[in-house]
Write a protein that holds these residues in place. Structure first.
Motif, PDB file in Angstrom:
ATOM      1  N   ALA A  42      77.444  50.750  92.717  1.00  0.00           N
ATOM      2  CA  ALA A  42      76.404  50.550  93.734  1.00  0.00           C
ATOM      3  C   ALA A  42      76.874  49.541  94.776  1.00  0.00           C
ATOM      4  O   ALA A  42      76.422  49.560  95.921  1.00  0.00           O
ATOM      5  CB  ALA A  42      75.102  50.084  93.089  1.00  0.00           C
ATOM      6  N   THR A 106      75.620  50.358 106.783  1.00  0.00           N
ATOM      7  CA  THR A 106      74.157  50.431 106.749  1.00  0.00           C
ATOM      8  C   THR A 106      73.545  49.243 107.487  1.00  0.00           C
ATOM      9  O   THR A 106      72.598  49.393 108.270  1.00  0.00           O
ATOM     10  CB  THR A 106      73.675  50.400 105.283  1.00  0.00           C
ATOM     11  OG1 THR A 106      74.337  51.437 104.566  1.00  0.00           O
ATOM     12  CG2 THR A 106      72.184  50.574 105.177  1.00  0.00           C
ATOM     13  N   THR A 107      74.103  48.061 107.226  1.00  0.00           N
ATOM     14  CA  THR A 107      73.547  46.836 107.818  1.00  0.00           C
ATOM     15  C   THR A 107      73.536  46.937 109.336  1.00  0.00           C
ATOM     16  O   THR A 107      72.525  46.631 109.980  1.00  0.00           O
ATOM     17  CB  THR A 107      74.379  45.614 107.367  1.00  0.00           C
ATOM     18  OG1 THR A 107      74.405  45.603 105.944  1.00  0.00           O
ATOM     19  CG2 THR A 107      73.806  44.319 107.892  1.00  0.00           C
ATOM     20  N   ASN A 187      68.735  49.505  95.211  1.00  0.00           N
ATOM     21  CA  ASN A 187      70.065  49.158  94.704  1.00  0.00           C
ATOM     22  C   ASN A 187      69.986  48.348  93.422  1.00  0.00           C
ATOM     23  O   ASN A 187      70.894  48.375  92.606  1.00  0.00           O
ATOM     24  CB  ASN A 187      70.870  48.381  95.760  1.00  0.00           C
ATOM     25  CG  ASN A 187      70.248  47.050  96.117  1.00  0.00           C
ATOM     26  OD1 ASN A 187      69.060  46.984  96.404  1.00  0.00           O
ATOM     27  ND2 ASN A 187      71.028  45.993  96.087  1.00  0.00           N
ATOM     28  N   ASP A 212      66.651  53.583 104.479  1.00  0.00           N
ATOM     29  CA  ASP A 212      67.914  52.966 104.092  1.00  0.00           C
ATOM     30  C   ASP A 212      68.453  53.814 102.946  1.00  0.00           C
ATOM     31  O   ASP A 212      67.953  53.757 101.820  1.00  0.00           O
ATOM     32  CB  ASP A 212      67.634  51.525 103.658  1.00  0.00           C
ATOM     33  CG  ASP A 212      68.834  50.877 102.992  1.00  0.00           C
ATOM     34  OD1 ASP A 212      69.841  51.569 102.748  1.00  0.00           O
ATOM     35  OD2 ASP A 212      68.758  49.669 102.697  1.00  0.00           O
ATOM     36  N   GLN A 215      71.943  53.740  98.955  1.00  0.00           N
ATOM     37  CA  GLN A 215      72.108  54.074  97.528  1.00  0.00           C
ATOM     38  C   GLN A 215      71.667  55.500  97.213  1.00  0.00           C
ATOM     39  O   GLN A 215      71.490  55.846  96.045  1.00  0.00           O
ATOM     40  CB  GLN A 215      71.296  53.095  96.664  1.00  0.00           C
ATOM     41  CG  GLN A 215      71.730  51.657  96.787  1.00  0.00           C
ATOM     42  CD  GLN A 215      73.133  51.407  96.251  1.00  0.00           C
ATOM     43  OE1 GLN A 215      73.671  52.190  95.460  1.00  0.00           O
ATOM     44  NE2 GLN A 215      73.741  50.313  96.662  1.00  0.00           N
ATOM     45  N   SER A 235      76.317  53.863 104.341  1.00  0.00           N
ATOM     46  CA  SER A 235      77.653  53.256 104.456  1.00  0.00           C
ATOM     47  C   SER A 235      78.718  54.164 103.859  1.00  0.00           C
ATOM     48  O   SER A 235      78.512  54.727 102.771  1.00  0.00           O
ATOM     49  CB  SER A 235      77.706  51.934 103.682  1.00  0.00           C
ATOM     50  OG  SER A 235      76.766  51.025 104.180  1.00  0.00           O
ATOM     51  N   LYS A 238      80.198  53.360 100.116  1.00  0.00           N
ATOM     52  CA  LYS A 238      79.436  53.659  98.906  1.00  0.00           C
ATOM     53  C   LYS A 238      79.488  55.148  98.571  1.00  0.00           C
ATOM     54  O   LYS A 238      78.862  55.614  97.642  1.00  0.00           O
ATOM     55  CB  LYS A 238      77.983  53.209  99.058  1.00  0.00           C
ATOM     56  CG  LYS A 238      77.853  51.686  99.166  1.00  0.00           C
ATOM     57  CD  LYS A 238      76.425  51.259  99.212  1.00  0.00           C
ATOM     58  CE  LYS A 238      76.255  49.837  99.695  1.00  0.00           C
ATOM     59  NZ  LYS A 238      76.500  48.839  98.658  1.00  0.00           N
TER      60      LYS A 238
HETATM   61  N1  PMP Z   1      70.839  48.694 101.599  1.00  0.00           N
HETATM   62  C1  PMP Z   1      71.071  48.900 100.297  1.00  0.00           C
HETATM   63  C2  PMP Z   1      70.003  49.545  99.465  1.00  0.00           C
HETATM   64  C3  PMP Z   1      72.301  48.537  99.744  1.00  0.00           C
HETATM   65  O1  PMP Z   1      72.519  48.741  98.450  1.00  0.00           O
HETATM   66  C4  PMP Z   1      73.280  47.948 100.572  1.00  0.00           C
HETATM   67  C5  PMP Z   1      74.616  47.499 100.009  1.00  0.00           C
HETATM   68  N2  PMP Z   1      74.544  46.839  98.799  1.00  0.00           N
HETATM   69  C6  PMP Z   1      72.989  47.769 101.922  1.00  0.00           C
HETATM   70  C7  PMP Z   1      71.754  48.149 102.402  1.00  0.00           C
HETATM   71  C8  PMP Z   1      73.980  47.170 102.863  1.00  0.00           C
HETATM   72  O2  PMP Z   1      75.093  47.993 102.978  1.00  0.00           O
HETATM   73  P1  PMP Z   1      76.392  47.494 103.766  1.00  0.00           P
HETATM   74  O3  PMP Z   1      76.736  46.149 103.179  1.00  0.00           O
HETATM   75  O4  PMP Z   1      77.431  48.534 103.453  1.00  0.00           O
HETATM   76  O5  PMP Z   1      76.054  47.419 105.199  1.00  0.00           O
END
Ligand code: PMP
Length: 418
Positions: A42, A106-107, A187, A212, A215, A235, A238
């Motif tokens: 994850a 994702t962020t 997550n 989002d 996951q 992302s 993942k």
């Molecule tokens: N949302 C969720 C549910 C996540 O699990 C994660 C990564 N752990 C993120 C957002 C952020 O992803 P990233 O760090 O790849 O931008």
């Protein structure tokens, strides 16, 4: 369930688990003399050889900047980059390829929407609805935007199993809400949220929804047209692809109305010191040189997932989850955190009164990689009144034998830590 297009999810892996594992060179690693047991999927998944080779080939054979060169290498790189966009479009069944914006993850995708949607649509007194399950990446960007716009957050509560309280969602949904932004899959707890229902209810009030899918994208087939979702973020790293690349999907009608997020090359049509005009979608939101190698790697990762088959992946991961839950619950001292009826590939737990870090460290010494801590969900940990959890998260390349090692390791930790 998440996809009305059967053809997307009917393929199966026709190869044995050993052959599949051989695709991932890192799975042959040893840690402290033990074969690596990688149960931190994850956080990030491992990368198959085909992804590594595709990125290497780009740098070795046709490294060049994209979109602005007439020469051979630049056109080859541009073609590969745009093929990747179409591959993502197909993977999530977006209507238009220009609805696919490449981000670094994702962020960044969530920050883009928070900033740009916020400027265009959010006024003082408005609200953004999130949930108690959210990753910090789906909390902070909205908080920042709310501070800036004089808006505030509404938070959907969860029950003791870690499921959204849908009656509370219904009650919170009023005319102040300008956007609902929730995770598809938690997550930390693995909870799969009822996203279709959330979208339908929000749309009944003309409120757009952002998911989002960090996951979810690697576990379930996502069809954005079937879901009718307005924004979706995920992302590459993942989903067996590289770090540094992610995707924002947005409906054309909304993206066209939203102002640029960042300024720079690529995103402009004309520039003068008095007034500049902006490029069309998707380039309006892709300022500067993108992560070309990573986008190309993501395309190959999607091809790899398709070759294994999302149906196979979902089935295999559900088998692993069921097996792991069954084995772990035999341990007297173990307490699960989150027991949602519908869940994807993560299990969170605590062992007696021990601190999750101590359990994680002992597992690490046996070559078992799990994640410990708050998993970037501090508000969720506060709700459960715990400092963090031990989280084991699975991918289709994991085995029952690896789960047996985890269970043995947790039993050992329980004895050693008293
Ligand atoms: N949302 C969720 C549910 C996540 O699990 C994660 C990564 N752990 C993120 C957002 C952020 O992803 P990233 O760090 O790849 O931008």
């Amino acid at each position: 369930m998440f996809n009305d297009n059967d053809t997307l999810t009917t393929k199966k892996a026709h190869r044995g688990i050993d052959q599949i594992r051989a695709d991932f060179p890192i799975l042959q690693t040893t840690v402290y003399g033990h074969p690596l047991v990688y149960l931190d999927n994850a956080a990030t998944t491992q990368k198959p050889n085909v992804v590594l080779k595709a990125m290497d080939d780009y740098y070795k054979i046709y490294n060049s900047n994209i979109h602005r060169g007439v020469h051979y290498l630049s056109q080859k790189a541009t073609d590969a980059f745009e093929v990747a966009r179409r591959r993502v479009q197909e993977y999530i069944n977006a209507k238009h390829e220009h609805e696919i914006i490449f981000t670094k993850g994702t962020t960044e995708a969530i920050n883009l929407v928070a900033s740009s949607f916020g400027k265009r649509y959010v006024k003082p007194g408005d609200t953004i609805m999130i949930s108690e399950l959210e990753h910090h990446s789906n909390i902070i960007p909205w908080q920042l935007m709310c501070e800036d716009r004089g808006a505030s957050l509404k938070v959907i509560p969860i029950n003791e199993k870690g499921e959204l309280k849908m009656e509370a969602f219904d009650a919170l949904l009023d005319e102040t809400v300008k956007l609902v932004a929730v995770s598809f899959v938690s997550n930390t707890l693995g909870t799969v949220n009822p996203v279709k229902e959330i979208i339908e209810k929000a749309h009944a009030r003309n409120i757009p929804v952002m998911l989002d899918a960090a996951q979810a994208i690697q576990h379930v087939g996502i069809d954005v047209q079937f879901l009718d979702v307005d924004f979706l973020a995920f992302s590459g790293h993942k989903m067996y692809g590289p770090t540094g690349v992610g995707v924002l999907y947005g409906k054309e009608s909304l993206l066209n109305e939203m102002p640029p997020y960042q300024g720079g090359g690529e995103m402009i049509k004309t520039v003068s010191f008095e007034k500049s005009t902006y490029n069309v979608l998707p380039f309006k939101f892709e300022a500067g040189t993108p992560n070309v190698a990573e986008v190309i790697g993501l395309e190959v990762a999607i091809n790899y997932i398709n070759s294994i088959g999302l149906d196979f992946i979902r089935e295999r991961e559900q088998q692993l989850i069921t097996y792991a839950l069954g084995q772990l619950q035999e341990i007297d001292e173990l307490r699960f955190i989150g027991e949602a009826a519908e869940r994807a590939a993560s299990i969170s737990f605590l062992v007696g009164d021990t601190h999750p870090f101590d359990v994680g460290e002992l597992l690490d010494k046996q070559g078992i990689a799990v994640r410990t801590g708050h998993h970037c969900t501090e508000p969720l940990m506060n709700i459960f009144k715990i400092p963090g959890t031990v989280r084991a998260s699975f991918a289709f390349y994991n085995t029952e034998e690896e789960i047996d090692k985890l269970v043995k390791g947790v039993k050992k930790a329980a004895v050693l830590l008293g």
